[in-house]
Each structure stands twice: as C-alpha cells, then as structure tokens.
Design a protein around this motif. Structure first.
Motif, PDB file in Angstrom:
ATOM      1  N   GLY A   1      12.088  72.784   7.566  1.00  0.00           N
ATOM      2  CA  GLY A   1      10.719  72.763   7.063  1.00  0.00           C
ATOM      3  C   GLY A   1       9.734  73.598   7.862  1.00  0.00           C
ATOM      4  O   GLY A   1       8.972  74.401   7.277  1.00  0.00           O
ATOM      5  N   PRO A   2       9.680  73.489   9.195  1.00  0.00           N
ATOM      6  CA  PRO A   2       8.717  74.293   9.955  1.00  0.00           C
ATOM      7  C   PRO A   2       8.932  75.799   9.819  1.00  0.00           C
ATOM      8  O   PRO A   2       7.969  76.562   9.922  1.00  0.00           O
ATOM      9  N   VAL A   3      10.164  76.216   9.573  1.00  0.00           N
ATOM     10  CA  VAL A   3      10.440  77.647   9.423  1.00  0.00           C
ATOM     11  C   VAL A   3       9.831  78.167   8.122  1.00  0.00           C
ATOM     12  O   VAL A   3       9.204  79.232   8.092  1.00  0.00           O
ATOM     13  N   TYR A   4       9.981  77.397   7.054  1.00  0.00           N
ATOM     14  CA  TYR A   4       9.319  77.766   5.796  1.00  0.00           C
ATOM     15  C   TYR A   4       7.794  77.749   5.956  1.00  0.00           C
ATOM     16  O   TYR A   4       7.103  78.667   5.502  1.00  0.00           O
ATOM     17  N   ALA A   5       7.293  76.726   6.598  1.00  0.00           N
ATOM     18  CA  ALA A   5       5.841  76.536   6.684  1.00  0.00           C
ATOM     19  C   ALA A   5       5.157  77.664   7.433  1.00  0.00           C
ATOM     20  O   ALA A   5       4.029  78.047   7.095  1.00  0.00           O
ATOM     21  N   ALA A   6       5.820  78.222   8.432  1.00  0.00           N
ATOM     22  CA  ALA A   6       5.193  79.257   9.263  1.00  0.00           C
ATOM     23  C   ALA A   6       5.417  80.670   8.735  1.00  0.00           C
ATOM     24  O   ALA A   6       4.827  81.617   9.264  1.00  0.00           O
ATOM     25  N   MET A   7       6.221  80.829   7.706  1.00  0.00           N
ATOM     26  CA  MET A   7       6.676  82.161   7.319  1.00  0.00           C
ATOM     27  C   MET A   7       5.532  83.096   6.912  1.00  0.00           C
ATOM     28  O   MET A   7       5.445  84.231   7.400  1.00  0.00           O
ATOM     29  N   SER A   8       4.642  82.650   6.044  1.00  0.00           N
ATOM     30  CA  SER A   8       3.592  83.547   5.571  1.00  0.00           C
ATOM     31  C   SER A   8       2.644  83.945   6.690  1.00  0.00           C
ATOM     32  O   SER A   8       2.203  85.098   6.780  1.00  0.00           O
ATOM     33  N   VAL A   9       2.322  82.993   7.572  1.00  0.00           N
ATOM     34  CA  VAL A   9       1.433  83.298   8.694  1.00  0.00           C
ATOM     35  C   VAL A   9       2.089  84.297   9.642  1.00  0.00           C
ATOM     36  O   VAL A   9       1.464  85.272  10.082  1.00  0.00           O
ATOM     37  N   LEU A  10       3.360  84.089   9.958  1.00  0.00           N
ATOM     38  CA  LEU A  10       4.057  84.988  10.881  1.00  0.00           C
ATOM     39  C   LEU A  10       4.228  86.379  10.279  1.00  0.00           C
ATOM     40  O   LEU A  10       4.174  87.388  10.987  1.00  0.00           O
ATOM     41  N   ARG A  11       4.413  86.464   8.978  1.00  0.00           N
ATOM     42  CA  ARG A  11       4.513  87.782   8.336  1.00  0.00           C
ATOM     43  C   ARG A  11       3.193  88.540   8.449  1.00  0.00           C
ATOM     44  O   ARG A  11       3.185  89.755   8.700  1.00  0.00           O
ATOM     45  N   ALA A  12       2.101  87.846   8.268  1.00  0.00           N
ATOM     46  CA  ALA A  12       0.795  88.499   8.418  1.00  0.00           C
ATOM     47  C   ALA A  12       0.573  88.922   9.867  1.00  0.00           C
ATOM     48  O   ALA A  12       0.041  90.015  10.135  1.00  0.00           O
ATOM     49  N   GLU A  13       0.994  88.083  10.807  1.00  0.00           N
ATOM     50  CA  GLU A  13       0.859  88.441  12.223  1.00  0.00           C
ATOM     51  C   GLU A  13       1.744  89.629  12.587  1.00  0.00           C
ATOM     52  O   GLU A  13       1.354  90.481  13.391  1.00  0.00           O
ATOM     53  N   PHE A  14       2.925  89.694  12.005  1.00  0.00           N
ATOM     54  CA  PHE A  14       3.828  90.824  12.251  1.00  0.00           C
ATOM     55  C   PHE A  14       3.180  92.126  11.796  1.00  0.00           C
ATOM     56  O   PHE A  14       3.188  93.134  12.521  1.00  0.00           O
TER      57      PHE A  14
ATOM     58  N   MET B   1      18.236  89.517  11.445  1.00  0.00           N
ATOM     59  CA  MET B   1      17.889  88.265  10.770  1.00  0.00           C
ATOM     60  C   MET B   1      16.418  87.912  10.954  1.00  0.00           C
ATOM     61  O   MET B   1      15.729  87.526  10.001  1.00  0.00           O
ATOM     62  N   VAL B   2      15.906  88.034  12.178  1.00  0.00           N
ATOM     63  CA  VAL B   2      14.508  87.674  12.397  1.00  0.00           C
ATOM     64  C   VAL B   2      13.580  88.641  11.666  1.00  0.00           C
ATOM     65  O   VAL B   2      12.511  88.246  11.161  1.00  0.00           O
ATOM     66  N   LEU B   3      13.986  89.904  11.545  1.00  0.00           N
ATOM     67  CA  LEU B   3      13.160  90.868  10.810  1.00  0.00           C
ATOM     68  C   LEU B   3      13.177  90.589   9.313  1.00  0.00           C
ATOM     69  O   LEU B   3      12.179  90.801   8.618  1.00  0.00           O
ATOM     70  N   SER B   4      14.306  90.090   8.790  1.00  0.00           N
ATOM     71  CA  SER B   4      14.326  89.660   7.388  1.00  0.00           C
ATOM     72  C   SER B   4      13.362  88.502   7.178  1.00  0.00           C
ATOM     73  O   SER B   4      12.618  88.463   6.184  1.00  0.00           O
ATOM     74  N   TYR B   5      13.385  87.549   8.093  1.00  0.00           N
ATOM     75  CA  TYR B   5      12.470  86.405   7.995  1.00  0.00           C
ATOM     76  C   TYR B   5      11.013  86.872   7.984  1.00  0.00           C
ATOM     77  O   TYR B   5      10.173  86.313   7.265  1.00  0.00           O
ATOM     78  N   LEU B   6      10.715  87.920   8.744  1.00  0.00           N
ATOM     79  CA  LEU B   6       9.352  88.450   8.787  1.00  0.00           C
ATOM     80  C   LEU B   6       9.047  89.372   7.603  1.00  0.00           C
ATOM     81  O   LEU B   6       7.972  89.968   7.543  1.00  0.00           O
TER      82      LEU B   6
END
Length: 440
Positions: free
Chosen positions: A332-345, A388-393
C-alpha cells in the motif's frame, strides 16, 4: 549488422526487395542455433506481407519509411493464428490467437513484416532470460552467459542479425537489461505511448512497450511510424545527472570503467555531466526495499492460481510467486507515494537526463544459476535493481552499448527521462550514440 534504416534505403532505391530481406530473415530464424531465440516463425504470413510490400513499392505507395523491413515480437503479443505462450509450457496447448494485438496491427499498417515471435522468461517474470521449456537464448558475446530478460529472444534476434527491429515489453527492465547484456540499444517507451496495452500483462501499473535495434536512429524511425511528428533536437550538447550512491557506485569494476570512459567522452564532446544526490530515487528505493515491489504484488495477484494448478510452471517462477505472497498486504505505501515521487523525480532532473550504468554486474553463466536456486534469485533481483526503481518512477529509458576496449561481456549506459519525455530522450540518445561510437 544491417540496420533497419539501411534496409529502408535499399528498398527505396530498388537495390533489394522485401521478399529478399524476409527470405533471409526466415532462413536465419530457422537455423538450429536460433531454436531458443524464436518460439514461432510465421513464414507464410511474412512472405505474403513481403510480396504486398513489393507491390506497393512498384506503385509508389509505400506506407512508411520502414515499409518492407522485417520485425519480430516477444511472445506476449497476439499474432493471428499463433499461440501466445508467454514463454510457459502451461500455455502450449492454448487456442491460437483470433486476431493480432493492437500494436502488431499498427506496425503492420506501417508496412513492416512480422517474421515471428520470440522467446522470453516465463510470464515475463524474470530479468535473467532463462527459459527451461523453450531453451535459453545464448548471449551473443558468450552463449554460456545469460542474455538478460525477460525479452531475451527479442534482444538476441537483433544482436545476432536475424532482424533489425524487435518489440518486447519492459516492466522492471525487461528490454533495457537484455539490450545492455547483448550489446545493443533498448528503449522503454513511456507507458501508453503507443496506445492501450493488449499484450499479456505482468503488472498493469508498470508494464510498457519496449523496442530493440542496433541504432537509436532505427528506434526513432519505428517510433515515428507509430507516433508521427514530435521531432525536435532539444538541448545539444545535453545536460546529464549521474545519481550519487548505489546507482553509480555499487557496480563491478569492469562496468565502472566502461561507464567512466563513456562519461569522459560525453564531457569531451561538450556535455555537462554532474554527480548529484537524487532524493526521489533514494526515497523510492527505500520504499520498495521496506515494502516490496508493485511488480511482485501484481504478478502474484495475476498468477497465484498457478501455485495450486496442475499445469507446469518453472520452479524459479514458483519461488518468486511464493516470495511475494505477503507483498499484496504490504504494498500500500508504495502505491500511495508513487505519484508524488514521480513528480519529485521530474523536479530533481529538471532539463537534465539521468545517466547511470544499466546493470551493475557482469552477466553470470546460465548453467551456474540453474544449479543454485539462492544465487538464481539474488542474481535476478540484482540485475533489475536499477531499472526497476526507474520504472516505478515512470521513466522512459534507453540503454546504449558502453564503449568497451576489453573483450568479454558487454555493458550498457542508461539514459532516463520522466514519463512522456520520449522525444527529448530519443534525441539525447542519438547524440550520445554518435559521441560514444566515435570514441570507440
């Protein structure tokens, strides 16, 4: 190796025909040493399509610049009249596909000729490229080494010159990793760049289409068939950010030397290359280390029924599914943070392109991994850790062959941009390939 662009020029000038190119590709695809590369060769379809291409050329009605050029598909895409195996013995007796996948149809509408479908890791759920049912495609540098996966057959088909273009999928690195290990160019497009995904999924959240070629020019040409327009040179020489920490430091000596040589060449050509901490990257990696990966959670949800099925799956696939039994509850926390972390990236990068080694270790022997389950599983996690982490971002990415002056396994340099920056990425990668090729 002959490029798609060179083939297209020869077709346009009348120096060759699509029928000749396709006959050579079919012959190569049916050689004994291609048995583990190709799952299906669509010879009759390819010859029919090639004849249609040649008739269009005579009439002056070619559908695109690449009309008549051969291409292959990872066996997660439906090709009419063939079984979509997903690289698994459990699908060997499925009904043949009634229609082509959406992307197969679009590429055919551009005039390219389908030669067949390529091997992969079972269900596209591994970065190693090992397949016990259909055989493991030999790494073109050393056939004893893993080719990388999951799109192993597509990468090897291009690296060995069976075809100049191949299509795969990239969820955790399944195009970028095998391209790097096979010494060719691999491109993970932004998710949805080519329309809805109707290939067999692994992780609907992170799946994307990827392509293989020997030059960025070829990839850009295929991209323009599917997304006309969108040209532009962008900032040249470009700016690069090398992420400090494990992405550039926790790498084998040989890979570090290749990467440093590439960076020196880019700087000599006028590029601004800076080493910086990337908080979005570090935070995303820690989040996945603590909670698991979206790919693991979604693959388990999709395939968990196979753990109780009598249909055969590989033991390594079973281990990965079992290891993700609890991930669905912790993710759950990985899904929840995804959009914010993509914007930060995207904010961390600004107008720069991320630059780092594609993989961190030299590829091991496939036989050695098969004999040691613990090493197999740790090697699989390690080979995918950067991509993998870059796909997540949400990044689009291209791996290019690193300029190497030593014999032995090849490595790659990875360029990544935020989602939907594909045109800027392709232009930057073309510049980098010109610089690094000249450096060699």
């Amino acid at each position: 190796m002959t490029t798609a662009t060179a083939m297209a020029q020869a077709l346009a000038s009348g120096e060759t025909t699509s029928a000749q190119l396709v006959a050579a590709a079919i012959d190569h695809a049916r050689q004994p040493d291609s048995a583990a590369v190709m799952i299906t060769v669509t010879g009759d379809r390819a010859r029919y399509q090639a004849e249609a291409c040649d008739r269009r050329a005579l009439r002056g009605t070619r559908r695109s610049r690449l009309d008549g050029v051969p291409i292959v598909w990872k066996d997660v895409f439906d090709v009419q009249g063939t079984v979509t195996t997903c690289g698994s013995a459990s699908h060997l007796h499925d009904e043949p596909a009634a229609t082509d996948s959406h992307l197969v149809r679009r590429v055919h509408d551009g005039g390219l000729v389908t030669i067949g479908k390529t091997n992969l890791s079972e269900f596209a759920f591994s970065g190693l490229g090992i397949n016990l049912c259909f055989g493991t495609p030999g790494n073109p540098v050393d056939p004893e080494l893993i080719p990388g996966g999951s799109s192993s057959g597509s990468a090897v088909a291009v690296a060995r010159g069976i075809v100049p273009l191949a299509v795969g999928t990239d969820t955790s690195g399944s195009v970028r990793v095998p391209a790097a290990l096979c010494g060719i160019v691999g491109y993970r497009a932004s998710p949805g760049r080519y329309g809805p995904h109707d290939f067999a999924p692994l992780s609907a959240t992170l799946d994307s289409v990827g392509m293989f070629a020997t030059t960025v020019e070829d990839l850009a040409a295929l991209d323009r068939v599917l997304v006309p327009g969108g040209s532009g040179r962008g900032q040249l020489p470009p700016r690069f950010v090398v992420p400090a920490g494990e992405w550039s430091e926790d790498v084998a000596v040989e890979i570090s030397e290749d990467f440093d040589r590439a960076v020196a060449g880019l700087r000599a050509a006028g590029a601004d290359v800076r080493i910086c901490h990337m908080p979005s990257l570090s935070n995303a990696q820690k989040l996945m280390d603590d909670n698991g990966t979206i790919v693991g959670a979604e693959a388990f949800r999709l395939h968990r029924h196979r753990l109780d099925s009598t249909l055969p799956i590989e033991l390594a696939t079973r281990r990965r599914l079992e290891n993700n039994t609890r991930t669905s509850n912790s993710i759950g926390p990985v899904y929840a943070a995804m959009s914010v972390l993509r914007a930060e990236f995207a904010a961390d990068l600004g107008d720069a392109t991320l630059l780092c080694p594609t993989v961190r270790r030299i590829p091991p022997s496939a036989a050695d991994l098969r004999s040691d389950p613990d090493w197999y599983d740790s090697a699989n996690a390690a080979v995918l850790r950067t991509t993998m982490v870059l796909s997540y971002l949400g990044s689009c990415g291209i791996t290019l062959p690193a300029p190497a002056v030593r014999p032995g396994p090849r490595t790659g340099i990875l360029l990544s941009r935020p989602s939907d920056d594909d045109v800027a990425l392709l232009n930057c990668a073309a510049w980098v390939q010109r610089v690094t090729t000249t450096a060699i």
